[in-house]
Scaffold this active site. Structure first.
Site, PDB file in Angstrom:
ATOM      1  N   ASP A   1       0.991  -0.939   0.044  1.00 40.56           N
ATOM      2  CA  ASP A   1       0.305   0.003  -0.069  1.00 40.56           C
ATOM      3  C   ASP A   1       0.793   1.233  -0.193  1.00 40.56           C
ATOM      4  OD1 ASP A   1      -1.863  -2.087   0.768  1.00 40.56           O
ATOM      5  OD2 ASP A   1      -2.910  -0.570   1.713  1.00 40.56           O
TER       6      ASP A   1
ATOM      7  N   LYS B   1      -7.475   3.240  -3.586  1.00 39.55           N
ATOM      8  CA  LYS B   1      -7.666   3.449  -1.906  1.00 39.55           C
ATOM      9  C   LYS B   1      -8.182   4.153  -1.875  1.00 39.55           C
ATOM     10  CE  LYS B   1      -5.718   1.349   2.474  1.00 39.55           C
ATOM     11  NZ  LYS B   1      -3.962   1.321   3.164  1.00 39.55           N
TER      12      LYS B   1
ATOM     13  N   LYS C   1     -10.371  -0.699  -2.770  1.00 43.50           N
ATOM     14  CA  LYS C   1     -10.501  -0.443  -1.512  1.00 43.50           C
ATOM     15  C   LYS C   1     -10.375   1.228  -0.106  1.00 43.50           C
ATOM     16  CE  LYS C   1      -7.011  -1.629   2.880  1.00 43.50           C
ATOM     17  NZ  LYS C   1      -6.106  -2.165   3.061  1.00 43.50           N
TER      18      LYS C   1
END
Length: 312
Positions: free
Chosen positions: A149, A212, A248
């Protein structure tokens, strides 16, 4: 995880044409929030499904190896065995989708999950400057992280430096090697929904496997208007390239009811194909506790006292 997104050439002509209809997005978000998402008799099944989308996360500076061991145990056994037996789901192998930790704790997580005899992915997240982040990514992958991430440089979005943003994410993609790249847009800091769409599209062009919403630590985290824009960008990218990119949301998703609303939104915007851990995750640290609490209520007809459920 699904196959890697190898990315596409940067198409600035596409980016320059984008303009999001802000009032229409807000109306759609209000519709989602106003209605009941799942009928009562189906809620337990949907809550168990929500568990399988959770990236169980700890990103605290004072994390220890014992904290990580507890996190990994909870990832493998997210719901009490007797509750699963009561629902006839004890043999389904329900786990969270991944555990997410800082790069320094990847080794601890990989070791704990290996000792537990499971292959839950380990994701690593960091927030340092570019050169350090690239090295952190390489080290985390060496330590066993299979998902990375990363947070984009928001100033590049705010100043319209799309080529620089594309190049930055391409460097992340290269550093990940065979690990999957989840790109965090920090949408609460991007100014407009049009910027959110453009940043989403650049991230996907540059090779992100997931986009995300946020780290979970910003003032504004996952919201429905932002999610709608990101999901529409994912759909447009799929129509144009044939590549399925994951989504996400993270930050502020704390209740079982919240999780059901997010599942419903993804189902309506992208269809059932996206309702699998390879294409949908929920970033959360406290959500799992409320889901287990609601499943306890579904099974027993009452809410658990503090000693009835283990601490997360």
């Amino acid at each position: 995880m699904s196959a890697h997104n190898r990315g596409t050439e940067l198409d600035l002509s596409w980016i320059s044409k984008i303009q999001v209809n802000h009032p229409a997005v807000l109306r759609r978000a209000e519709q989602i929030q106003a209605r009941r998402t799942v009928k009562k008799e189906w809620q337990a099944a949907w809550l168990l499904k929500a568990v399988t989308f959770i990236d169980l996360t700890t990103l605290s500076g004072d994390d220890t190896s014992s904290n990580i061991q507890r996190l990994c145990y909870k990832a493998k056994y997210p719901i009490r065995e007797d509750l699963l037996k009561a629902l006839n789901m004890h043999d389904k192998g329900i786990t969270t989708a991944a555990v997410c930790v800082y790069p320094a704790r990847v080794c601890d997580a990989v070791k704990a999950l290996k000792a537990a005899g499971c292959n839950i992915p380990v994701a690593s997240a960091g927030q340092t400057h570019l050169k350090t982040r690239l090295e952190e990514i390489r080290l985390a992958v060496e330590d066993g992280a299979t998902e990375i991430d990363v947070v984009i440089n928001r100033s590049l979005v705010l100043t319209g430096q799309w080529e620089a943003l594309y190049d930055e994410i391409r460097q992340f993609r290269k550093a990940c090697g065979e690990a999957h790249l989840k790109t965090i847009l920090a949408t609460g800091e991007l100014g407009t929904l049009t910027n959110v769409y453009k940043a989403s599209m650049i991230a996907m062009m540059a090779g992100s496997d997931f986009i995300k919403t946020s780290t979970g630590k910003e003032t504004v985290n996952a919201t429905f208007p932002v999610a709608i824009v990101m999901l529409r960008a994912i759909r447009d990218f799929f129509w144009k390239t044939g590549n399925k990119i994951g989504f996400k949301p993270a930050g502020g998703i704390r209740s079982a009811k919240d999780s059901l609303a997010w599942l419903s939104l993804v189902k309506e915007e992208l269809g059932d194909e996206w309702l699998k851990p390879e294409l949908f995750r929920i970033g959360a640290s406290t959500l799992l506790s409320d889901i287990e609490r609601q499943i306890y209520h579904h099974v027993t007809g009452r809410y658990a006292a503090y000693h009835d459920l283990p601490m997360s």
